[in-house]
Design a protein around this motif. Structure first.
Motif, PDB file in Angstrom:
ATOM      1  N   GLN A  18       1.173  -0.906   0.337  1.00 57.47           N
ATOM      2  CA  GLN A  18      -0.130   0.343   0.674  1.00 57.47           C
ATOM      3  C   GLN A  18       0.587   1.139   0.204  1.00 57.47           C
ATOM      4  O   GLN A  18       0.782   2.292  -0.251  1.00 57.47           O
ATOM      5  N   HIS A 109       0.393  -9.483   4.996  1.00 57.39           N
ATOM      6  CA  HIS A 109      -0.667  -8.578   4.374  1.00 57.39           C
ATOM      7  C   HIS A 109      -1.212  -8.150   3.088  1.00 57.39           C
ATOM      8  O   HIS A 109      -1.244  -7.325   2.113  1.00 57.39           O
ATOM      9  N   PHE A 110      -2.085  -9.655   3.095  1.00 54.92           N
ATOM     10  CA  PHE A 110      -2.939  -9.562   1.903  1.00 54.92           C
ATOM     11  C   PHE A 110      -2.319  -9.737   0.402  1.00 54.92           C
ATOM     12  O   PHE A 110      -2.520 -10.821  -0.559  1.00 54.92           O
ATOM     13  N   ASN A 153      -2.626 -10.934   8.388  1.00 57.42           N
ATOM     14  CA  ASN A 153      -2.998  -9.511   8.554  1.00 57.42           C
ATOM     15  C   ASN A 153      -4.580 -10.230   7.787  1.00 57.42           C
ATOM     16  O   ASN A 153      -4.349 -10.711   6.776  1.00 57.42           O
ATOM     17  N   GLU A 154      -5.473  -9.240   9.303  1.00 56.27           N
ATOM     18  CA  GLU A 154      -6.639  -9.934   8.703  1.00 56.27           C
ATOM     19  C   GLU A 154      -7.804 -11.747   7.664  1.00 56.27           C
ATOM     20  O   GLU A 154      -7.402 -11.185   6.428  1.00 56.27           O
ATOM     21  N   ASN A 259      -7.913  -5.341  14.613  1.00 49.96           N
ATOM     22  CA  ASN A 259      -8.116  -4.213  13.804  1.00 49.96           C
ATOM     23  C   ASN A 259      -9.704  -3.712  14.027  1.00 49.96           C
ATOM     24  O   ASN A 259     -10.940  -4.848  13.449  1.00 49.96           O
ATOM     25  N   TYR A 261     -12.695  -1.240  12.815  1.00 44.47           N
ATOM     26  CA  TYR A 261     -13.048   0.140  11.575  1.00 44.47           C
ATOM     27  C   TYR A 261     -14.513   0.206  12.264  1.00 44.47           C
ATOM     28  O   TYR A 261     -14.865   1.663  12.514  1.00 44.47           O
ATOM     29  N   TRP A 295     -18.214   3.522   5.460  1.00 47.91           N
ATOM     30  CA  TRP A 295     -19.018   2.583   6.492  1.00 47.91           C
ATOM     31  C   TRP A 295     -19.055   3.313   7.791  1.00 47.91           C
ATOM     32  O   TRP A 295     -18.701   4.597   8.379  1.00 47.91           O
ATOM     33  N   GLU A 320      -4.992  -2.145  13.972  1.00 46.42           N
ATOM     34  CA  GLU A 320      -5.693  -1.201  13.025  1.00 46.42           C
ATOM     35  C   GLU A 320      -6.155  -0.481  13.867  1.00 46.42           C
ATOM     36  O   GLU A 320      -7.274  -1.066  14.216  1.00 46.42           O
ATOM     37  N   TRP A 358      -4.682   3.881  11.231  1.00 46.81           N
ATOM     38  CA  TRP A 358      -4.218   2.999  10.296  1.00 46.81           C
ATOM     39  C   TRP A 358      -4.642   4.176   9.078  1.00 46.81           C
ATOM     40  O   TRP A 358      -5.900   4.658   9.372  1.00 46.81           O
ATOM     41  N   GLU A 365      -5.219   2.340  -1.584  1.00 46.59           N
ATOM     42  CA  GLU A 365      -6.636   1.039  -0.727  1.00 46.59           C
ATOM     43  C   GLU A 365      -7.115   0.293  -1.191  1.00 46.59           C
ATOM     44  O   GLU A 365      -8.395   0.083  -1.867  1.00 46.59           O
ATOM     45  N   TRP A 366      -6.170  -0.945  -1.792  1.00 43.93           N
ATOM     46  CA  TRP A 366      -6.653  -2.314  -2.764  1.00 43.93           C
ATOM     47  C   TRP A 366      -7.851  -1.533  -3.952  1.00 43.93           C
ATOM     48  O   TRP A 366      -7.427  -0.815  -4.727  1.00 43.93           O
ATOM     49  N   PHE A 374      -6.970   8.206   4.646  1.00 41.16           N
ATOM     50  CA  PHE A 374      -7.222   8.116   5.712  1.00 41.16           C
ATOM     51  C   PHE A 374      -5.554   8.396   6.870  1.00 41.16           C
ATOM     52  O   PHE A 374      -5.450   7.737   8.066  1.00 41.16           O
TER      53      PHE A 374
HETATM   54  O1  IFM Z   1      -6.293  -0.624   4.226  1.00 41.53           O
HETATM   55  C1  IFM Z   1      -6.476  -1.799   4.802  1.00 41.53           C
HETATM   56  C2  IFM Z   1      -5.660  -2.751   5.633  1.00 41.53           C
HETATM   57  O2  IFM Z   1      -5.063  -2.780   4.658  1.00 41.53           O
HETATM   58  C3  IFM Z   1      -5.891  -3.559   6.157  1.00 41.53           C
HETATM   59  N1  IFM Z   1      -7.146  -2.956   7.177  1.00 41.53           N
HETATM   60  C4  IFM Z   1      -8.263  -2.545   6.923  1.00 41.53           C
HETATM   61  C5  IFM Z   1      -7.336  -1.377   6.010  1.00 41.53           C
HETATM   62  C6  IFM Z   1      -8.834  -0.622   5.499  1.00 41.53           C
HETATM   63  O3  IFM Z   1      -9.413  -0.836   4.989  1.00 41.53           O
END
Ligand code: IFM
Length: 405
Positions: A18, A109-110, A153-154, A259, A261, A295, A320, A358, A365-366, A374
């Protein structure tokens, strides 16, 4: 005035793909080149500018920083490990330590090396053994400088977006593949956890602290009906705590990385398996302010989750928490309201180790590209100039003093 514990970790998080830029050997990069997708390109050029970025983090009073190591750089070709890229990450963690900032290092991380897709990626259980081999290469080199590790991650978000909803590479839409991926990621964590501890033992280093970063969401029933209450509590158990239960049973969490949000307002149209899993309120009940991705902003949810985590008797770290917005005042409001909830949980005996916003800076952002903002630090994607936001300065006061006024 709220006072946080001494030695609390204060800082921000980022991930390699990212922010670094030109991460061309990973599956995401390849996917981004397809028509209609948003390319990450040079991202924030953090690969080159990490020292200046860490100078800013230090100026902002941060004493911790979460980053990720990019597997696709370390092992561009299957089985060929790059000493030069490894050295880059050694330099990165040393740069943090020199500034008095504790590195918290994520191993996955993804993103994956593009070559892993040829094997079906994480749907193939060989991914576990490849990941472990990469992780060991990194951990052996970084161990003398790093105490905190996040293996994955996640995992739930990665599994669902990439293998169930098919909106991220490799765009699979298969319940069975998704279940396999979920299991493979859990096994990868367990094996990596054990490998990290063994490595520190062998190297006679103080014990590391290892976790995952679990995306958790507040599931709130829209009405007091049995349907809504049942579905909200089931989603909470499965989505938030299912994996944590499994990994604590295996004794492979030294802390719980959270994490957090947002909230999901649960409202079932009718009884039905699909409804129990997916239905949300579409009628605009219990409206809340939203971030720029739509969100819901619901700080109380973080407090509730932290209280529920108390039963595990393991420290928790907010790995996060953040908002994308073009209105910076909303960012400070978001941070301070979440901090109040964290403080409430601490005062009720939840051992919270730290808070990582974060993100340190605006970033890629993907699938949403560069539009969501952010960052504590604004990034001009044409000049790559950084500008510290007012919210970052307000947060800096808390980081420096440990006090939220
Ligand atoms: O940007 C992402 C991050 O890579 C993983 N957690 C959520 C963030 C916001 O969407």
């Amino acid at each position: 005035m709220l006072t946080f514990p001494k030695n609390f970790l204060w800082g921000a998080a980022t991930s390699a793909h990212q922010v670094e830029g030109n991460n061309s050997c990973c599956d995401w990069w390849r996917w981004e080149q397809c028509e209609g997708h948003k390319p990450s390109g040079a991202a924030c050029r953090h690969y080159e500018f990490y020292e200046q970025d860490f100078d800013l983090a230090k100026e902002l009073g941060h004493n911790a920083h979460r980053l990720s190591v990019e597997w696709a750089r370390i092992e561009q070709e299957k089985g060929k490990f790059s000493q030069c890229d490894l050295q880059h990450y050694i330099d990165v963690v040393i740069a943090l330590k020199e500034r008095g900032i504790e590195p918290i290092v994520t191993l996955h991380h993804f993103t994956n090396p593009a070559w892993l897709s040829g094997f079906g990626g994480w749907a193939n259980k060989r991914a576990v053994e490849y990941f472990l081999r990469y992780a060991e290469f990194v951990v052996r080199a970084l161990a003398p400088h790093v105490r905190y590790w996040v293996t994955v991650n996640e995992p739930t978000i990665y599994m669902s977006h990439a293998f169930l909803f098919g909106v991220w590479p490799p765009e699979k839409k298969s319940f069975f593949k998704a279940k396999t991926v979920e299991n493979n990621l859990a096994v990868a964590h367990i094996k990596t956890y054990r490998m990290i501890h063994k490595t520190y033992d062998k190297m006679k280093l103080p014990a590391p602290r290892v976790s995952i970063a679990q995306n958790m969401m507040a599931f709130v029933p829209c009405t007091s009906s049995r349907k809504d209450k049942f579905a909200a509590s089931l989603r909470d158990r499965l989505y938030n705590f299912g994996l944590i239960d499994k990994l604590t049973r295996a004794k492979t969490l030294d802390f719980i990385g959270v994490n957090y949000y947002s909230r999901q307002l649960v409202h079932l149209k009718k009884w039905g398996v699909g409804n129990i899993i997916w239905d949300t309120c579409q009628a605009g009940h219990q409206p809340l302010p939203k971030n720029s991705l739509g969100w819901d902003i619901y700080p109380a949810g973080l407090g509730d989750i932290l209280l529920k985590l108390k039963k595990y008797g393991i420290p928790v770290m907010i790995t996060e928490n953040g908002i994308c917005t073009t209105e910076d005042e909303e960012r400070w409001e978001y941070i301070s309201e979440h901090l109040k909830n964290i403080h409430m949980a601490i005062s009720k005996g939840v051992p919270v180790l730290g808070y990582l916003y974060w993100s340190l800076m605006d970033n890629f952002e993907w699938d949403k590209g560069f539009v969501p903002r952010f960052g504590l630090i604004d990034v001009d994607y044409k000049t790559f100039k950084r500008a510290v936001r007012e919210s970052a300065r307000k947060f800096a006061d808390v980081c420096r003093t440990g006090i939220l006024k």
